[in-house]
Design a protein around this motif. Sequence first.
Motif, PDB file in Angstrom:
ATOM      1  N   ARG A 173       7.217   1.999 -18.293  1.00 32.78           N
ATOM      2  CA  ARG A 173       5.775   2.199 -18.205  1.00 32.78           C
ATOM      3  C   ARG A 173       5.474   3.697 -18.029  1.00 32.78           C
ATOM      4  O   ARG A 173       6.390   4.499 -17.848  1.00 32.78           O
ATOM      5  N   PRO A 174       4.223   4.123 -18.040  1.00 31.68           N
ATOM      6  CA  PRO A 174       3.915   5.561 -18.011  1.00 31.68           C
ATOM      7  C   PRO A 174       4.368   6.257 -16.716  1.00 31.68           C
ATOM      8  O   PRO A 174       4.332   5.672 -15.636  1.00 31.68           O
ATOM      9  N   PHE A 175       4.766   7.514 -16.876  1.00 33.48           N
ATOM     10  CA  PHE A 175       4.957   8.427 -15.744  1.00 33.48           C
ATOM     11  C   PHE A 175       3.930   9.536 -15.913  1.00 33.48           C
ATOM     12  O   PHE A 175       3.988  10.311 -16.864  1.00 33.48           O
ATOM     13  N   ILE A 176       2.974   9.615 -15.000  1.00 34.86           N
ATOM     14  CA  ILE A 176       1.867  10.568 -15.103  1.00 34.86           C
ATOM     15  C   ILE A 176       1.939  11.529 -13.916  1.00 34.86           C
ATOM     16  O   ILE A 176       2.031  11.101 -12.766  1.00 34.86           O
ATOM     17  N   SER A 177       1.895  12.813 -14.217  1.00 32.75           N
ATOM     18  CA  SER A 177       1.977  13.836 -13.178  1.00 32.75           C
ATOM     19  C   SER A 177       0.674  14.630 -13.111  1.00 32.75           C
ATOM     20  O   SER A 177       0.118  15.010 -14.150  1.00 32.75           O
ATOM     21  N   VAL A 178       0.186  14.859 -11.896  1.00 33.35           N
ATOM     22  CA  VAL A 178      -1.028  15.651 -11.668  1.00 33.35           C
ATOM     23  C   VAL A 178      -0.699  16.757 -10.670  1.00 33.35           C
ATOM     24  O   VAL A 178      -0.246  16.475  -9.555  1.00 33.35           O
TER      25      VAL A 178
ATOM     26  N   GLU B 199      -4.640   5.772 -16.286  1.00 29.70           N
ATOM     27  CA  GLU B 199      -3.651   6.109 -17.319  1.00 29.70           C
ATOM     28  C   GLU B 199      -2.250   5.703 -16.887  1.00 29.70           C
ATOM     29  O   GLU B 199      -1.418   5.315 -17.704  1.00 29.70           O
ATOM     30  N   ALA B 200      -1.990   5.776 -15.579  1.00 34.67           N
ATOM     31  CA  ALA B 200      -0.665   5.430 -15.047  1.00 34.67           C
ATOM     32  C   ALA B 200      -0.526   3.949 -14.735  1.00 34.67           C
ATOM     33  O   ALA B 200       0.527   3.533 -14.228  1.00 34.67           O
ATOM     34  N   ASN B 201      -1.535   3.155 -15.005  1.00 32.58           N
ATOM     35  CA  ASN B 201      -1.521   1.745 -14.618  1.00 32.58           C
ATOM     36  C   ASN B 201      -0.239   1.050 -15.104  1.00 32.58           C
ATOM     37  O   ASN B 201       0.112   1.117 -16.276  1.00 32.58           O
ATOM     38  N   GLY B 202       0.427   0.370 -14.187  1.00 38.20           N
ATOM     39  CA  GLY B 202       1.684  -0.288 -14.483  1.00 38.20           C
ATOM     40  C   GLY B 202       2.887   0.608 -14.286  1.00 38.20           C
ATOM     41  O   GLY B 202       4.036   0.127 -14.265  1.00 38.20           O
ATOM     42  N   GLY B 203       2.663   1.909 -14.146  1.00 30.90           N
ATOM     43  CA  GLY B 203       3.758   2.863 -14.031  1.00 30.90           C
ATOM     44  C   GLY B 203       3.733   3.645 -12.735  1.00 30.90           C
ATOM     45  O   GLY B 203       3.421   3.103 -11.668  1.00 30.90           O
TER      46      GLY B 203
ATOM     47  N   SER C 177      12.196  -0.211  -5.468  1.00 36.04           N
ATOM     48  CA  SER C 177      11.062  -0.730  -4.692  1.00 36.04           C
ATOM     49  C   SER C 177       9.765  -0.130  -5.218  1.00 36.04           C
ATOM     50  O   SER C 177       9.756   0.706  -6.116  1.00 36.04           O
ATOM     51  N   ASP C 178       8.642  -0.569  -4.640  1.00 40.29           N
ATOM     52  CA  ASP C 178       7.347   0.023  -4.959  1.00 40.29           C
ATOM     53  C   ASP C 178       6.854   0.939  -3.840  1.00 40.29           C
ATOM     54  O   ASP C 178       5.688   1.335  -3.816  1.00 40.29           O
ATOM     55  N   ALA C 179       7.744   1.282  -2.904  1.00 45.76           N
ATOM     56  CA  ALA C 179       7.362   2.113  -1.765  1.00 45.76           C
ATOM     57  C   ALA C 179       6.945   3.510  -2.222  1.00 45.76           C
ATOM     58  O   ALA C 179       7.545   4.085  -3.139  1.00 45.76           O
TER      59      ALA C 179
ATOM     60  N   LYS D  59      14.719   5.202 -12.628  1.00 50.17           N
ATOM     61  CA  LYS D  59      15.576   4.222 -11.963  1.00 50.17           C
ATOM     62  C   LYS D  59      14.778   3.028 -11.428  1.00 50.17           C
ATOM     63  O   LYS D  59      15.355   2.108 -10.856  1.00 50.17           O
ATOM     64  N   SER D  60      13.464   3.060 -11.600  1.00 50.26           N
ATOM     65  CA  SER D  60      12.612   2.025 -11.024  1.00 50.26           C
ATOM     66  C   SER D  60      12.398   0.880 -12.015  1.00 50.26           C
ATOM     67  O   SER D  60      12.767   0.966 -13.192  1.00 50.26           O
TER      68      SER D  60
END
Length: 455
Positions: free
Chosen positions: A170-175, A210-214, A140-142, A164-165
């Motif tokens: 697409r990007p995985f960005i962590s802050v 930067e995370a757009n789409g991900g 899901s996108d939840a 798993k999504s």
Amino acid sequence: MRLLVVGKLSGQLSTAVKMAMSAGAKVSHVESTDAATHALRAGQGADLLMVDYDLDIAGLIAANEAERIHVPVVACGIAADPKRAGDAIRAGAKEFIPLPPEAALIAAVLAAVSDDNRPMVVRDPSMQQVIQLADQVAPSDASILITGESGVGKEVVARYVHQKSRRANRPFISVNCAAIPENLLESELFGHEKGAFTGALARRIGKFEEANGGTLLLDEISEMDARLQAKLLRAIQEREIDRVGGAKPVKVDIRILATSNRDLSQAVKEGVFREDLLYRLNVVNLRLPPLRERPGDVVAMAEFFVKKYAAANGMPEKPLSAEAKRRLAAHRWPGNVRELENAMHRAILLAVGPEIDEMAIRLPDGQPLAPADAGARTAQAAAAAAETATRSFVGQTVAEMEQQLIIETLEHCFGNRTHAANILGISIRTLRNKLKEYTEAGVTVPAPQMGASAA
């Protein structure tokens, strides 16, 4: 992993690029260091830079850091000159790869520097239930809030959910919201336009774009100040962001994950966290039990770390002895998975003989793990110590008790502010404010010791 190659694509460097792609890296390319910084500033994310050692590596790293862009660098070069390779390392490169390349070396360096090798090791039923729920909601996108004590593996679970999504490619960005000063976090998240503030010399794309789409992971979300929480809430609701100094909003399509080692419901009651933001983030909650509540995972994780650090140190992999396994399973691991990982790294270095025995597994103070049957004696000793401590507080004010507790906890953590805040169950910001008050009142505050973070 996202790899940005910097330099002219000669035959040998092209071969290295193909090998990196075969090892699973997503590769992009620029020819100059200026172009590399520009690409990163413009939102072309990278987890690792592979840079020709004929280029100005020190200047590249300095330019990136001036933009608060922190991406590790590995140097590479044809006909490896030991002096130039050493110069590249001294300039800030993490590793050097000689060209022509070897596929095994490329794969090993990428894995070692990027530290992508963090698989989900789950054996205990309590953790299996968490992963089952993660599997159920990942497509899901939840928004998902991942909670648990420091060191339990919240970011590892966040990466697992992303993988798993439907956004896995697409990007995985962590802050890390706790690691970035308040006055910089807004720009880090939302970006800024040229001239938006002093030092904004060019447009900078933030982590949202930067995370757009991900997927965007907001690590330790509880440390975000109230003003920025309001802007984050709007971004989640409207799916658009405003760059600092920008004239018009920018649409984004991202999935939000957040982590916290604090009770955000209590933070709402205390007025330091927005209730409406909590509802937006906490569509699904994944609570990770501490390692002491998932004994079935301890030995399996220990064996994984043994294999990982034996390979990293070029040492033979040794099995854990039966007594070592018993002591590992019986220990409470207050630092959770992070503490276990460090202990097994030490054990690889200290073990003698064909097995890793119980004496090779040592605590941070150098003491070995207690025997498995020492739990009852330890509990009795702890109860007696607690009673003594309670008596010592009688006659003190609440403020005096709080000060004593904070100072003693900081001493226990060798001055490490982040660890002390986690143990005390308060935010790093609250701890800093308390220590500032104590210092101004003339109280001696423990300074970070060598190797301890002042964060």
